[in-house]
Write a protein that holds these residues in place. Structure first.
Motif, PDB file in Angstrom:
ATOM      1  N   ARG A 283       0.495   0.340  16.527  1.00 32.09           N
ATOM      2  CA  ARG A 283       1.197  -0.507  15.558  1.00 32.09           C
ATOM      3  C   ARG A 283       1.548   0.288  14.298  1.00 32.09           C
ATOM      4  O   ARG A 283       2.519  -0.018  13.614  1.00 32.09           O
ATOM      5  CB  ARG A 283       0.335  -1.723  15.187  1.00 32.09           C
ATOM      6  CG  ARG A 283       0.177  -2.737  16.307  1.00 32.09           C
ATOM      7  CD  ARG A 283      -0.493  -4.010  15.822  1.00 32.09           C
ATOM      8  NE  ARG A 283      -0.820  -4.891  16.928  1.00 32.09           N
ATOM      9  CZ  ARG A 283      -2.010  -4.983  17.498  1.00 32.09           C
ATOM     10  NH1 ARG A 283      -3.021  -4.229  17.037  1.00 32.09           N
ATOM     11  NH2 ARG A 283      -2.211  -5.787  18.517  1.00 32.09           N
ATOM     12  N   GLN A 284       0.730   1.290  13.984  1.00 35.26           N
ATOM     13  CA  GLN A 284       0.979   2.117  12.805  1.00 35.26           C
ATOM     14  C   GLN A 284       1.959   3.259  13.078  1.00 35.26           C
ATOM     15  O   GLN A 284       2.345   3.985  12.158  1.00 35.26           O
ATOM     16  CB  GLN A 284      -0.343   2.709  12.302  1.00 35.26           C
ATOM     17  CG  GLN A 284      -1.366   1.680  11.863  1.00 35.26           C
ATOM     18  CD  GLN A 284      -2.738   2.298  11.643  1.00 35.26           C
ATOM     19  OE1 GLN A 284      -2.900   3.514  11.647  1.00 35.26           O
ATOM     20  NE2 GLN A 284      -3.747   1.458  11.471  1.00 35.26           N
ATOM     21  N   LEU A 285       2.356   3.395  14.340  1.00 37.53           N
ATOM     22  CA  LEU A 285       3.180   4.537  14.723  1.00 37.53           C
ATOM     23  C   LEU A 285       4.503   4.559  13.962  1.00 37.53           C
ATOM     24  O   LEU A 285       4.960   5.614  13.522  1.00 37.53           O
ATOM     25  CB  LEU A 285       3.429   4.500  16.231  1.00 37.53           C
ATOM     26  CG  LEU A 285       4.119   5.715  16.858  1.00 37.53           C
ATOM     27  CD1 LEU A 285       3.303   6.975  16.641  1.00 37.53           C
ATOM     28  CD2 LEU A 285       4.342   5.478  18.354  1.00 37.53           C
ATOM     29  N   GLY A 286       5.117   3.383  13.814  1.00 32.84           N
ATOM     30  CA  GLY A 286       6.402   3.329  13.124  1.00 32.84           C
ATOM     31  C   GLY A 286       6.306   3.825  11.693  1.00 32.84           C
ATOM     32  O   GLY A 286       7.171   4.557  11.219  1.00 32.84           O
ATOM     33  N   GLU A 287       5.234   3.441  11.013  1.00 34.65           N
ATOM     34  CA  GLU A 287       5.050   3.888   9.634  1.00 34.65           C
ATOM     35  C   GLU A 287       4.895   5.397   9.570  1.00 34.65           C
ATOM     36  O   GLU A 287       5.451   6.058   8.688  1.00 34.65           O
ATOM     37  CB  GLU A 287       3.812   3.202   9.046  1.00 34.65           C
ATOM     38  CG  GLU A 287       3.495   3.592   7.624  1.00 34.65           C
ATOM     39  CD  GLU A 287       2.252   2.899   7.091  1.00 34.65           C
ATOM     40  OE1 GLU A 287       1.716   3.370   6.071  1.00 34.65           O
ATOM     41  OE2 GLU A 287       1.814   1.906   7.709  1.00 34.65           O
ATOM     42  N   ARG A 288       4.169   5.947  10.516  1.00 33.66           N
ATOM     43  CA  ARG A 288       3.946   7.394  10.509  1.00 33.66           C
ATOM     44  C   ARG A 288       5.191   8.162  10.945  1.00 33.66           C
ATOM     45  O   ARG A 288       5.362   9.326  10.582  1.00 33.66           O
ATOM     46  CB  ARG A 288       2.767   7.735  11.405  1.00 33.66           C
ATOM     47  CG  ARG A 288       1.500   7.032  10.960  1.00 33.66           C
ATOM     48  CD  ARG A 288       0.277   7.446  11.728  1.00 33.66           C
ATOM     49  NE  ARG A 288      -0.880   6.713  11.257  1.00 33.66           N
ATOM     50  CZ  ARG A 288      -2.127   7.042  11.489  1.00 33.66           C
ATOM     51  NH1 ARG A 288      -2.389   8.126  12.188  1.00 33.66           N
ATOM     52  NH2 ARG A 288      -3.114   6.315  11.027  1.00 33.66           N
ATOM     53  N   MET A 289       6.042   7.500  11.724  1.00 35.48           N
ATOM     54  CA  MET A 289       7.278   8.140  12.175  1.00 35.48           C
ATOM     55  C   MET A 289       8.423   7.922  11.198  1.00 35.48           C
ATOM     56  O   MET A 289       9.489   8.499  11.348  1.00 35.48           O
ATOM     57  CB  MET A 289       7.681   7.585  13.552  1.00 35.48           C
ATOM     58  CG  MET A 289       6.762   7.981  14.687  1.00 35.48           C
ATOM     59  SD  MET A 289       6.833   9.746  15.026  1.00 35.48           S
ATOM     60  CE  MET A 289       8.545   9.948  15.469  1.00 35.48           C
TER      61      MET A 289
END
Length: 442
Positions: A283-289
């Motif tokens: 779920r946090q992947l988008g923020e990190r990408m």
């Protein structure tokens, strides 16, 4: 790693008397300003850096400029050339720029821009009245050159993988193993050939990454932006898979297999111990990408990978077409939609039910939003930014044109199956489009 410099020894040409410490302290106190000035100059004077994404300038470029400034100060303070650890950072940064296809000449030019600015700052102190002992400026110049020479060699080494002994594929054999698992081939033979382990179970993840603002900026190099996204995505999956992930990734997403290794003696459960952590991190992947991501996930045995991965891709496609974004989905989340999307002999006939509205983007999207929102007129109106009466009017028009009674559960399922079976229209990626829905058709 082979040393890129000779160790400093008394009497060697690499050992210099230290300059006045007050000078080094003075420069250190101005670190933020001197780094910012060099970053600004590089972006103004070096052609390729003008096309770099703003995020790259703010993070990678600023970080490596600051790192060089710190290394230069250490050289000035100690009289010793840069250490191998210092140079490793510069080599890694240069390797990243090589991956992004930044011309080597431009990277070296950027270093020289920084070196010139910092030397001008030092020389300017003497012109402003700062008194240096006889020979100090010469010694400082020699130390400054020692840093620049070592840094230049590090950059060249970062661009030359053969000299570093860096393999062209950082994960030897893993791409072959992934391909064999997905194809259902002799994956155990492939694993044995490369001395890899086939795990009993994997988290299979199909991921889609939407473009970020940098990629749509005409002034930004698309090659740099894409390479940066791929490298960042690889890092994220390496972290999720504890360095053992198998993946095939592009800037737009791809497939990853993450080994499932329950703790020793852990009681057997339906979900492995790391399931909740996996969902949270995906779920946090988008923020990190710095870009919106969607992940379709399932737990599979090694012998199920070939069957499940194509279905995960289909599940991901369905999730992307939903009006409400879900960063992580499983088959249970979209079970009805997935089953209705399966291609059958009746799929073409099912899709044909919506032919009367196929060319009406407003009706098509209103129907899709309505179905995606559990047939809630109020929620659909809220997402489309229209009055609920407008939604009711449009749905009545859909019913009149298609013969489907959207108040009848059976016809609702028929409509959902038809939407999923139909070829996605160019405007069907989402329902929140103010230009299409900001006005009433009544």
């Amino acid at each position: 790693m082979t040393a890129l410099h000779e160790p400093a020894q008394a009497g060697s040409p690499h050992a210099f008397p230290c300059p006045p410490l007050r000078l080094v302290d003075h420069l250190a106190q101005r670190t933020a300003a001197l780094v910012a000035e060099v970053v600004t100059r590089i972006c103004a004077e070096v052609d390729f850096y003008r096309s770099l994404p703003a995020e790259t300038v703010k993070t990678d470029v600023t970080r490596i400029v600051r790192r060089n400034f710190e290394i230069m100060l250490r050289v000035l303070r100690t009289g010793e050339p840069p250490s191998d650890d210092d140079l490793a950072d510069l080599i890694a940064s240069a390797g990243n720029r090589a991956d992004e296809q930044v011309p080597l000449s431009d990277v070296l030019d950027a270093y020289h821009v920084g070196a010139r600015h910092w030397w001008a700052t030092i020389a300017g102190l003497a012109q402003d009245g700062t008194r240096f002992a006889e020979g100090d400026l010469v010694r400082i110049g020699d130390l400054h050159y020692a840093w620049l020479r070592a840094a230049t060699r590090a950059v060249i080494a970062g661009y030359d993988a053969d000299d570093l002994g860096r393999p062209s594929e950082p994960r030897p054999g893993r791409s072959e193993l992934l391909a064999a698992l997905i194809d259902g081939g002799r994956y155990r033979e492939v694993a044995a050939r490369f001395h890899l382990t086939v795990e009993p179970e994997y988290w299979a993840v199909a991921v889609a990454v939407e473009p970020n603002p940098d990629e749509t900026d005409a002034m930004v190099s698309s090659t740099v932006a894409a390479a940066r996204k791929v490298r960042r995505l690889q890092r994220q999956f390496d972290g999720l898979g504890r360095g053992e992930a198998l993946y095939s990734l592009t800037a737009g997403g791809g497939i990853a297999l993450l080994p499932v290794r329950p703790a020793p003696h852990a009681e057997s459960t339906t979900a492995p111990p790391d399931a909740a952590e996996l969902d949270d991190r995906l779920r946090q992947l988008g923020e990190r990408m710095a870009a919106r991501t969607t992940c379709a996930v399932d737990l599979v045995r090694a012998d199920e990978v070939a069957e499940v991965v194509p279905q995960l891709r289909d599940l991901l496609s369905i999730a992307q077409r939903q009006s409400s974004h879900r960063p992580v989905v499983r088959f249970a989340d979209l079970a009805v939609e997935f089953q209705l999307s399966r291609p059958t002999r009746a799929s073409r006939l099912s899709a044909a039910r919506l032919d009367p509205i196929a060319d009406d983007a407003v009706l098509w999207q209103t129907l899709r939003c309505y179905l995606d929102n559990a047939c809630s007129t109020a929620t659909t109106a809220q997402e489309l930014h229209v009055h609920p009466n407008t939604v009711t009017y449009r749905l009545r028009k859909v019913s009149d044109l298609t013969g489907l009674n959207l108040g009848n559960p059976a016809d609702v399922l028929t409509a959902l199956g038809a939407v999923l079976a139909a070829t996605p229209r160019p405007d069907s990626a989402g329902c929140q489009r103010a230009d299409l829905y900001g006005h009433s058709t009544e």
